[in-house]
Design an enzyme around this catalytic site. Structure first.
Site, PDB file in Angstrom:
ATOM      1  N   HIS A   1       3.693 -18.689 -26.382  1.00 38.55           N
ATOM      2  CA  HIS A   1       3.179 -18.903 -27.889  1.00 38.55           C
ATOM      3  C   HIS A   1       1.259 -18.373 -27.187  1.00 38.55           C
ATOM      4  CE1 HIS A   1       1.356 -19.613 -31.804  1.00 38.55           C
ATOM      5  NE2 HIS A   1       2.554 -19.836 -31.716  1.00 38.55           N
TER       6      HIS A   1
ATOM      7  N   CYS B   1       2.760 -14.464 -32.986  1.00 40.74           N
ATOM      8  CA  CYS B   1       1.806 -15.257 -31.152  1.00 40.74           C
ATOM      9  C   CYS B   1       2.686 -14.496 -29.795  1.00 40.74           C
ATOM     10  CB  CYS B   1       1.521 -16.180 -32.376  1.00 40.74           C
ATOM     11  SG  CYS B   1       0.649 -16.216 -33.775  1.00 40.74           S
TER      12      CYS B   1
ATOM     13  N   GLN C   1       8.744 -25.511 -30.661  1.00 33.94           N
ATOM     14  CA  GLN C   1       9.933 -24.720 -31.635  1.00 33.94           C
ATOM     15  C   GLN C   1      11.304 -25.845 -31.493  1.00 33.94           C
ATOM     16  OE1 GLN C   1      10.572 -23.029 -33.639  1.00 33.94           O
ATOM     17  NE2 GLN C   1       8.297 -21.718 -33.575  1.00 33.94           N
TER      18      GLN C   1
ATOM     19  N   ASP D   1       5.374 -27.616 -24.218  1.00 36.13           N
ATOM     20  CA  ASP D   1       5.388 -26.631 -25.393  1.00 36.13           C
ATOM     21  C   ASP D   1       6.886 -27.165 -26.573  1.00 36.13           C
ATOM     22  OD1 ASP D   1       5.007 -25.742 -28.309  1.00 36.13           O
ATOM     23  OD2 ASP D   1       4.095 -23.272 -27.625  1.00 36.13           O
TER      24      ASP D   1
ATOM     25  N   LYS E   1       7.147 -28.657 -38.222  1.00 38.73           N
ATOM     26  CA  LYS E   1       8.117 -28.090 -37.732  1.00 38.73           C
ATOM     27  C   LYS E   1       9.517 -28.793 -37.772  1.00 38.73           C
ATOM     28  CE  LYS E   1       5.597 -23.881 -34.862  1.00 38.73           C
ATOM     29  NZ  LYS E   1       6.051 -23.262 -36.052  1.00 38.73           N
TER      30      LYS E   1
HETATM   31  N1  C6P Z   1       4.818 -20.802 -34.361  1.00 42.18           N
HETATM   32  C1  C6P Z   1       5.965 -18.998 -35.379  1.00 42.18           C
HETATM   33  O1  C6P Z   1       6.539 -18.290 -36.607  1.00 42.18           O
HETATM   34  P1  C6P Z   1       0.880 -24.590 -34.355  1.00 42.18           P
HETATM   35  O2  C6P Z   1       0.658 -23.863 -35.421  1.00 42.18           O
HETATM   36  O3  C6P Z   1       0.680 -25.537 -33.611  1.00 42.18           O
HETATM   37  O4  C6P Z   1       1.965 -26.558 -36.111  1.00 42.18           O
HETATM   38  O5  C6P Z   1       1.768 -24.505 -33.512  1.00 42.18           O
HETATM   39  C2  C6P Z   1       1.751 -23.331 -32.586  1.00 42.18           C
HETATM   40  C3  C6P Z   1       3.312 -23.093 -32.443  1.00 42.18           C
HETATM   41  C4  C6P Z   1       3.135 -22.973 -30.290  1.00 42.18           C
HETATM   42  N2  C6P Z   1       3.655 -23.038 -29.795  1.00 42.18           N
HETATM   43  C5  C6P Z   1       5.108 -22.780 -30.275  1.00 42.18           C
HETATM   44  C6  C6P Z   1       6.407 -22.572 -30.020  1.00 42.18           C
HETATM   45  C7  C6P Z   1       5.139 -22.114 -31.697  1.00 42.18           C
HETATM   46  O6  C6P Z   1       5.689 -21.557 -32.443  1.00 42.18           O
HETATM   47  C8  C6P Z   1       4.015 -22.379 -31.851  1.00 42.18           C
HETATM   48  C9  C6P Z   1       4.577 -21.651 -33.798  1.00 42.18           C
HETATM   49  C10 C6P Z   1       5.194 -20.023 -35.678  1.00 42.18           C
HETATM   50  O7  C6P Z   1       6.713 -18.911 -34.676  1.00 42.18           O
HETATM   51  C11 C6P Z   1       3.340 -19.653 -36.266  1.00 42.18           C
HETATM   52  S1  C6P Z   1       3.130 -18.605 -35.196  1.00 42.18           S
END
Ligand code: C6P
Length: 404
Positions: free
Chosen positions: A122, A363, A202, A199, A225
């Site tokens: 991401h 992203c 997910q 990370d 999430k």
């Molecule tokens: N993915 C998606 O629709 P934040 O925004 O900091 O809570 O998470 C960022 C992020 C980082 N790593 C992974 C693997 C992610 O999936 C995400 C967020 C969302 O896939 C929004 S782009």
């Protein structure tokens, strides 16, 4: 026994109509919906308990501090971290990764060092490392994947060397659904002396995470999430490693003693928690994690696997549809493209039928480049989704195809 109707009844938003239709939510990888108990906990904080924490001697300040710190302990147990001081509250995954990347640039990296990330990261796990690398003249090394969306482990092994200072890897891909072999990757990185950041954005709502068993050095996730509020997230780090990083931001709470010329810093975890935090979000995260604990991550994974299996079998029957991400070990995400149909048009037509999916690059632009596509349509599933909703999605796609 896993009872999807009982679970659905705890999510008030699922009873509403969208564009006059029953609401079908398949954008769970972007953010999960919130159960009543999380909503109520946020409300109660503002209605009955509003106060700042870690500062006051009055009743509500002490009560809020206790509740906020209770969540820290809940998170510690949830991740099986050794100490609650290894749990840093942040704004979310992005913030957690930036914290570590900032610390690496300031104190651990030098010119010529290597940071390894994979093609499927991401942007939140790419850009902070680029910023860090640019500051010191370090290099970003890409861990390649194959067309199914699996990490090429043999290539990874070859790329690791004593120059590798950090590997930062996505546990489950938000775009492909691939579940990466992070335990093995961590062990391999440690053999060359590299630290490993995971990370987990997910992963946390879909599989049991045990940071001590994984032996990861840092682990990041976002509350929103995992059925919790937005604006609250977590960075886990091994105590000695967090101690070795400089503060990320300066301000209240992270200090020990301040003079006009010099500051000494608070101990962990507060050294990394400058300023008034998201108090209501932190307190309500406890409810979100308890909600997951009460259902059980094994039950959740089993149910989601059946959703994924059913959805995959139905989607591949659609003429012209190609799945993007076909790894054997996959979590509950289906990304796909359909010949002659732009994902944005499909997303709009599904929305008119009350079905929420995500369309775009998610992203993960380097991943789109790898597959040589501009975008996908992504349906991501969670515990409140049903087989009937998947039938609705498939019908919706068929209908949209006829219109386009
Ligand atoms: N993915 C998606 O629709 P934040 O925004 O900091 O809570 O998470 C960022 C992020 C980082 N790593 C992974 C693997 C992610 O999936 C995400 C967020 C969302 O896939 C929004 S782009």
């Amino acid at each position: 026994m896993f009872d999807v109707n009982k679970i659905r009844s705890q999510f008030p938003i699922l009873t509403r109509k969208i564009r006059g239709k029953d609401f079908i939510y398949f954008d769970n990888a972007a953010t999960t919906l919130k159960p009543q108990r999380v909503i109520e906990r946020v409300n109660t904080h503002y209605a009955q308990e509003s106060a700042n924490i870690h500062r006051g001697v009055h009743y509500l300040s002490e009560f809020g501090t206790m509740e906020y710190e209770k969540t820290r302990e809940t998170v510690r147990a949830f991740l099986n971290a050794k100490e609650s001081k290894e749990i840093i509250f942040t704004k979310g995954t992005t913030d957690s990764i930036n914290l570590v990347a900032h610390g690496f640039a300031a104190s651990k990296l030098k010119a010529g060092d290597e940071i390894m990330i994979s093609t499927m990261e991401h942007h939140s796990n790419i850009v902070p490392w680029q910023l860090a690398a640019e500051k010191v003249g370090a290099k970003i090394i890409e861990i390649p994947i194959n067309k199914d969306g699996d990490i090429l482990l043999e290539e990874y092994k070859k790329l690791l060397s004593t120059k590798t200072k950090l590997v930062s890897i996505i546990a489950i891909s938000n775009t492909l659904g691939t579940i990466n072999p992070i335990k093995e990757m961590i062990a391999l990185a440690h053999e060359v002396g590299a630290e490993v950041m995971v990370d987990g954005a997910q992963a946390v709502a879909h599989q049991k995470i045990d940071v001590r068993d994984l032996d990861c050095d840092y682990f990041a996730f976002s509350g929103h999430k995992i059925f919790g509020p937005t604006g609250i997230g977590v960075l886990y780090g091994k105590e000695s490693l967090l101690d070795s990083l400089p503060p990320y931001q300066g301000g209240g709470d992270m200090i020990d003693r301040v003079t006009i010329q010099k500051t000494t810093y608070n101990e962990l975890p507060f050294k990394f928690e400058a300023g008034t935090p998201n108090i209501a979000g932190g307190i309500a995260l406890h409810e979100a994690i308890e909600f997951v604990n009460e259902i059980g991550l094994e039950e959740i994974a089993k149910y989601e696997e059946s959703l994924l299996h059913y959805a995959t079998s139905k989607l591949v029957e659609i003429d012209g549809l190609t799945l993007i991400g076909t790894a054997k070990n996959k979590a509950s995400v289906n990304s796909f493209v359909i010949e002659g149909v732009h994902p944005h048009d499909l997303g709009t037509l599904l929305d008119q039928q009350g079905i929420a999916v995500r369309t775009g690059h998610h992203c993960t632009q380097p991943l789109m480049d790898f597959y040589q596509i501009p975008a996908t349509t992504r349906a991501s599933y969670s515990i409140y989704n049903t087989m009937e909703e998947i039938d609705g999605l498939v019908m919706g796609i068929q209908k949209a195809k006829e219109l386009l």
